[in-house]
Design a protein around this motif. Structure first.
Motif, mmCIF file in Angstrom:
data_model
loop_
_atom_site.group_PDB
_atom_site.id
_atom_site.type_symbol
_atom_site.label_atom_id
_atom_site.label_comp_id
_atom_site.label_asym_id
_atom_site.label_seq_id
_atom_site.Cartn_x
_atom_site.Cartn_y
_atom_site.Cartn_z
ATOM 1 N N THR A 187 3.733 -37.617 18.453
ATOM 2 C CA THR A 187 3.735 -38.550 17.323
ATOM 3 C C THR A 187 2.665 -39.608 17.543
ATOM 4 O O THR A 187 2.371 -39.950 18.687
ATOM 5 C CB THR A 187 5.099 -39.238 17.158
ATOM 6 O OG1 THR A 187 5.409 -39.947 18.334
ATOM 7 C CG2 THR A 187 6.184 -38.251 16.834
ATOM 8 N N PRO A 188 2.091 -40.127 16.520
ATOM 9 C CA PRO A 188 2.289 -39.709 15.134
ATOM 10 C C PRO A 188 1.608 -38.375 14.857
ATOM 11 O O PRO A 188 0.640 -38.014 15.538
ATOM 12 C CB PRO A 188 1.633 -40.823 14.323
ATOM 13 C CG PRO A 188 0.572 -41.363 15.214
ATOM 14 C CD PRO A 188 1.103 -41.214 16.617
ATOM 15 N N ALA A 189 2.104 -37.669 13.873
ATOM 16 C CA ALA A 189 1.487 -36.405 13.466
ATOM 17 C C ALA A 189 0.082 -36.698 12.948
ATOM 18 O O ALA A 189 -0.121 -37.654 12.211
ATOM 19 C CB ALA A 189 2.331 -35.742 12.389
ATOM 20 N N ASN A 190 -0.877 -35.892 13.345
ATOM 21 C CA ASN A 190 -2.272 -36.132 12.952
ATOM 22 C C ASN A 190 -2.656 -35.474 11.636
ATOM 23 O O ASN A 190 -3.727 -35.738 11.108
ATOM 24 C CB ASN A 190 -3.223 -35.643 14.046
ATOM 25 C CG ASN A 190 -3.178 -36.537 15.251
ATOM 26 O OD1 ASN A 190 -3.003 -37.743 15.135
ATOM 27 N ND2 ASN A 190 -3.331 -35.962 16.417
ATOM 28 N N GLY A 191 -1.826 -34.612 11.107
ATOM 29 C CA GLY A 191 -2.148 -33.980 9.841
ATOM 30 C C GLY A 191 -1.325 -32.726 9.642
ATOM 31 O O GLY A 191 -0.475 -32.391 10.460
ATOM 32 N N HIS B 1 9.484 -34.241 11.334
ATOM 33 C CA HIS B 1 9.586 -33.100 12.251
ATOM 34 C C HIS B 1 8.936 -33.429 13.596
ATOM 35 O O HIS B 1 9.461 -33.059 14.652
ATOM 36 C CB HIS B 1 8.940 -31.858 11.635
ATOM 37 C CG HIS B 1 9.747 -31.273 10.528
ATOM 38 N ND1 HIS B 1 10.212 -29.993 10.545
ATOM 39 C CD2 HIS B 1 10.185 -31.802 9.366
ATOM 40 C CE1 HIS B 1 10.904 -29.756 9.440
ATOM 41 N NE2 HIS B 1 10.889 -30.854 8.712
ATOM 42 N N ALA B 2 7.798 -34.108 13.560
ATOM 43 C CA ALA B 2 7.129 -34.497 14.812
ATOM 44 C C ALA B 2 8.001 -35.464 15.605
ATOM 45 O O ALA B 2 8.100 -35.351 16.837
ATOM 46 C CB ALA B 2 5.772 -35.130 14.508
ATOM 47 N N ASP B 3 8.653 -36.388 14.929
ATOM 48 C CA ASP B 3 9.554 -37.327 15.611
ATOM 49 C C ASP B 3 10.713 -36.593 16.278
ATOM 50 O O ASP B 3 11.072 -36.883 17.423
ATOM 51 C CB ASP B 3 10.099 -38.366 14.625
ATOM 52 C CG ASP B 3 9.049 -39.341 14.133
ATOM 53 O OD1 ASP B 3 7.968 -39.443 14.769
ATOM 54 O OD2 ASP B 3 9.297 -39.990 13.102
#
Length: 112
Positions: free
Chosen positions: A67-71, A53-55
């Motif tokens: 990105t990258p998602a941190n959590g 989803h973050a991408d």
């Protein structure tokens, strides 16, 4: 050390899972083997889904920093599950400070 995260108020269990499969590597807290497996597989799936989803969001908004998602956090009525990298914590929703839990997971995951 991962086990030290149990000292954070409200944290019931913590786990480190294998990136490729979601299988538990280390588990601390009062979980059966089956519960530990379910927790780490859930965390593995959420990690992959959140990153996807973050991408997509990064592509749509054309802005850096997504990105990258941190959590991620999944908040329920009584319990909350927090994940950072290949670390996951199961916490009591009424007692835990989620910011503190996420910072603890990040310190453990990224050696901050």
């Amino acid at each position: 050390m991962l086990k030290q995260l149990l000292d954070i108020k409200g944290v019931e269990a913590v786990a480190h899972f294998r990136e490729e499969s979601g299988e538990p590597w280390q588990v601390h807290g009062d979980l059966s083997e089956a519960e530990a497996n379910r927790l780490t597989r859930l965390a593995h799936d959420f990690k992959r889904m959140t990153q996807g989803h973050a991408d997509q969001l990064a592509l749509f908004v054309n802005q850096p920093g997504w990105t990258p998602a941190n959590g991620w956090i999944v908040h329920g009525g009584q319990r909350t599950v927090c994940g950072v990298a290949s670390m996951v914590a199961l916490v009591d929703s009424a007692e835990a400070n989620l910011t503190e839990v996420m910072k603890g997971l990040a310190r453990e995951a990224f050696f901050l």
